[in-house]
Design an enzyme around this catalytic site. Sequence first.
Site, mmCIF file in Angstrom:
data_model
loop_
_atom_site.group_PDB
_atom_site.id
_atom_site.type_symbol
_atom_site.label_atom_id
_atom_site.label_comp_id
_atom_site.label_asym_id
_atom_site.label_seq_id
_atom_site.Cartn_x
_atom_site.Cartn_y
_atom_site.Cartn_z
ATOM 1 N N GLU A 1 52.046 26.873 42.224
ATOM 2 C CA GLU A 1 53.404 26.571 41.765
ATOM 3 C C GLU A 1 53.376 26.303 40.274
ATOM 4 O OE1 GLU A 1 54.707 23.133 43.952
ATOM 5 O OE2 GLU A 1 54.245 24.100 45.856
ATOM 6 N N LYS B 1 53.992 24.031 37.152
ATOM 7 C CA LYS B 1 54.030 22.582 36.951
ATOM 8 C C LYS B 1 55.177 22.290 35.986
ATOM 9 C CE LYS B 1 51.077 18.633 36.010
ATOM 10 N NZ LYS B 1 51.930 17.991 35.011
ATOM 11 N N ASP C 1 57.698 20.520 33.637
ATOM 12 C CA ASP C 1 57.491 19.408 32.712
ATOM 13 C C ASP C 1 58.720 18.496 32.669
ATOM 14 O OD1 ASP C 1 56.135 17.836 31.000
ATOM 15 O OD2 ASP C 1 56.338 19.139 29.254
ATOM 16 N N TYR D 1 59.267 19.795 45.485
ATOM 17 C CA TYR D 1 57.959 20.432 45.722
ATOM 18 C C TYR D 1 57.148 19.806 46.846
ATOM 19 C CZ TYR D 1 56.466 16.782 42.388
ATOM 20 O OH TYR D 1 56.265 15.601 41.731
ATOM 21 N N LYS E 1 46.108 22.457 33.452
ATOM 22 C CA LYS E 1 46.952 22.175 32.285
ATOM 23 C C LYS E 1 46.775 23.268 31.247
ATOM 24 C CE LYS E 1 48.251 17.675 32.663
ATOM 25 N NZ LYS E 1 49.226 16.953 31.911
ATOM 26 N N CYS F 1 54.537 9.375 -10.594
ATOM 27 C CA CYS F 1 55.501 9.395 -9.502
ATOM 28 C C CYS F 1 56.523 10.511 -9.705
ATOM 29 C CB CYS F 1 56.214 8.047 -9.397
ATOM 30 S SG CYS F 1 57.509 8.045 -8.132
ATOM 31 N N CYS G 1 60.079 8.554 -10.407
ATOM 32 C CA CYS G 1 60.333 7.682 -11.558
ATOM 33 C C CYS G 1 59.354 7.900 -12.697
ATOM 34 C CB CYS G 1 60.325 6.218 -11.127
ATOM 35 S SG CYS G 1 58.686 5.617 -10.691
ATOM 36 N N CYS H 1 53.121 4.575 -5.791
ATOM 37 C CA CYS H 1 53.912 4.258 -6.969
ATOM 38 C C CYS H 1 54.166 2.753 -6.891
ATOM 39 C CB CYS H 1 55.233 5.019 -6.938
ATOM 40 S SG CYS H 1 56.420 4.393 -8.136
ATOM 41 N N CYS I 1 61.535 1.911 -8.702
ATOM 42 C CA CYS I 1 61.500 3.360 -8.443
ATOM 43 C C CYS I 1 62.660 3.724 -7.518
ATOM 44 C CB CYS I 1 60.167 3.718 -7.803
ATOM 45 S SG CYS I 1 60.113 5.392 -7.147
#
Length: 679
Positions: free
Chosen positions: A129, A131, A133, A238, A323, A417, A420, A435, A440
């Site tokens: 089957e 799986k 999610d 299921y 999986k 920076c 600034c 910074c 700033c």
Amino acid sequence: NWSHFTNYHPHDKGVKDMDGQVAKERIDFLRETLEKLSEEYYELDTPSVSDAEYDRYMQELISLEEQFPEYQTDDSPSVRVGGKALDSFQKVAHQTAMLSLGNAFDEGDIRDFDRKVRADTEEVTYVCELKIDGLAISLRYEDGKLLVGATRGDGEVGEDITNNLKTIHTIPLRLKEPISFEVRGEAYMPKASFEALNAERAAKEEMLFANPRNAAAGSLRQLDPKVAASRNLSYFVYGLTGTTLTSHSEALDYLEELGFMTNPNRRVCRNIEEVLAYIEEWQGKRGELPYEIDGIVVKVDSFSLQEKLGSTAKSPRWAIAYKFPAEEVTTKLIDIELSVGRTGVITPTAILEPVRVAGTVVKRASLHNEDLIRKQGIMLGDTIVLKKAGDIIPQVVSVLTKHRTGEEKEFHMPTTCIECGSHLVRLEEEVALRCVNPSCPAQIREELIHFASRNAMNIEGLGERVIAQLFAEKLISTVVDLYDLKLDQLLHLERFGEKSATNLIQAIEKSKQNSLEKVLFGLGIRHIGAKAARTLAQHFGTMEALEQATEEELTNIDEIGSKMADSVVKFFAQEEVQTLIASLKNHGLHMEYKGPQVVKESESVFFGKTIVLTGKLTQLTRSEAKKEIEARGGKVTGSVSKSTDIVIAGEAAGSKLTKAEELGITVWNEEQLVVELGE
Ligand code: IVH
């Protein structure tokens, strides 16, 4: 052919003067009609009437049931629209435990499983089957009527979410036979519904769901069933408990006859080669499905063999879950964008050619810091391999150097920076560049965003985009300015209408009443997360009392260490902070503790779960997170194993995250943790 239903004119006879007998007949007719129409629409995918027509029948039924409450039943199709909200979810014990499945990751694991199954039988038939999610749901029917629907919980005891489950059209409220049993299956959100929901949330600047599974779980955990009703969830059954049938494949056919939706893509396989072929086939085709799957479940078909094989404490020996590996895609790194965080840290983000991976389109991925960029050898223009760690966090896996053309460019972090221009520094023992200029603008903007965020002042409608807009328009430059905003200032702005502007002003006004811990957290004191802020608020009660606190007083409080105490004292000693607080007070902010926030254990997603924290958390410390989870009935452990339920991955999470992915364990980022803690 149901067309004759549409020839009936419901208002021929005025509802008002309808007598009981006629009403009863009409109600029965409407219920039967709605059940048929719902089956056509949701299960057979062959609707014979328009949505509007369906809604008219539903509205008529609801109004008749309101007028004649003596005919109300709890299996009427009208429960699908969602009735009254609950105060809390009750616990329910499952009739038989809801086990989980052992995992397989490759062909070898599947062959091992087959060898064990065939230890003393030659021939085995399997059922393969998809799986799905979503989340495991148990449904108890008595005399053919749906009585209780519950989450898995810890496997023994789950939460009663019947009201929410009744809104799912593919869950029958009444079966075609009056039998009593429990069935098991997966509730899920189709991909299209998930995308529509996230688009709607994005437009409202609400937090997006990371994937359909989270969206389904979040919808079913709401106390108000109207939310679940609006989310278009679905359900595949299921399995069942207690039956005289002899095989799983017969059981599924029988469940279908009873009115359940089973997944049509199951296949009976006569040997392990056929099983492997099924796995291979669906691994390639998973993208074509209208819902997410994360693997394949292989089950022994014969019930007598299932019984003989039995179960361990956690999972049956007669089934295994293969999986799928985390999906990896290739895309191009177009650019590296830099951003300045609230604390001045500069973070590089990969700007990618948009690519679909594990259910959503990814355009960006954090690159964390320069060291990591160097280590991975990433260059601008590179073709890279991308995946979602734990199916959630986009991550660059590797660089495909063979795709290089010579046009790629090396990337270097700036020395100043980007906002600034002040010189960036690398603090001792840190990989990050910062910074350190307190004025700033980027940092100020981020501070504002933090102040308005959910765990802080929780100002609805004041998300990142709006703040950036207000900031750019120079309407706000400190948090105090928020409280000076006027309606007509907002009305002049793009994207603001009368309604959104009024709502925002009201939301800002409302935030003045917030309890002290929200203000404290919002101010962004270093080392003070949401939990520490609550502890401080609880202990001191008012901002004034906290301002006066000495380092000694602070460290005397359980849960407040010297680093936090030092930070608090230094914070309040600053003149600018004093001015800021006085100003907030003048604007009417309360800044008083309003009493504890009650968390009911059993209402929490953490209840009965084993959780591992890894990587760096920014909104709360690890020990705060641990305490919060424990307060909600969860257990926090140090290492990832098969019995771990959730791994919470902060920034730059390493081997524990990798292990979690290998084991197929649910991974959350910090944002999700904070949201769940706040619910
Ligand atoms: S059978 C006794 N079949 O996968 C175990 N599970 O641990 C019964 N799941 O959360 C599970 N699709 O909800 C089974 N076709 C399927 C499934 C399925 C999804 C989920 C299940 C559980 C997890 C397995």
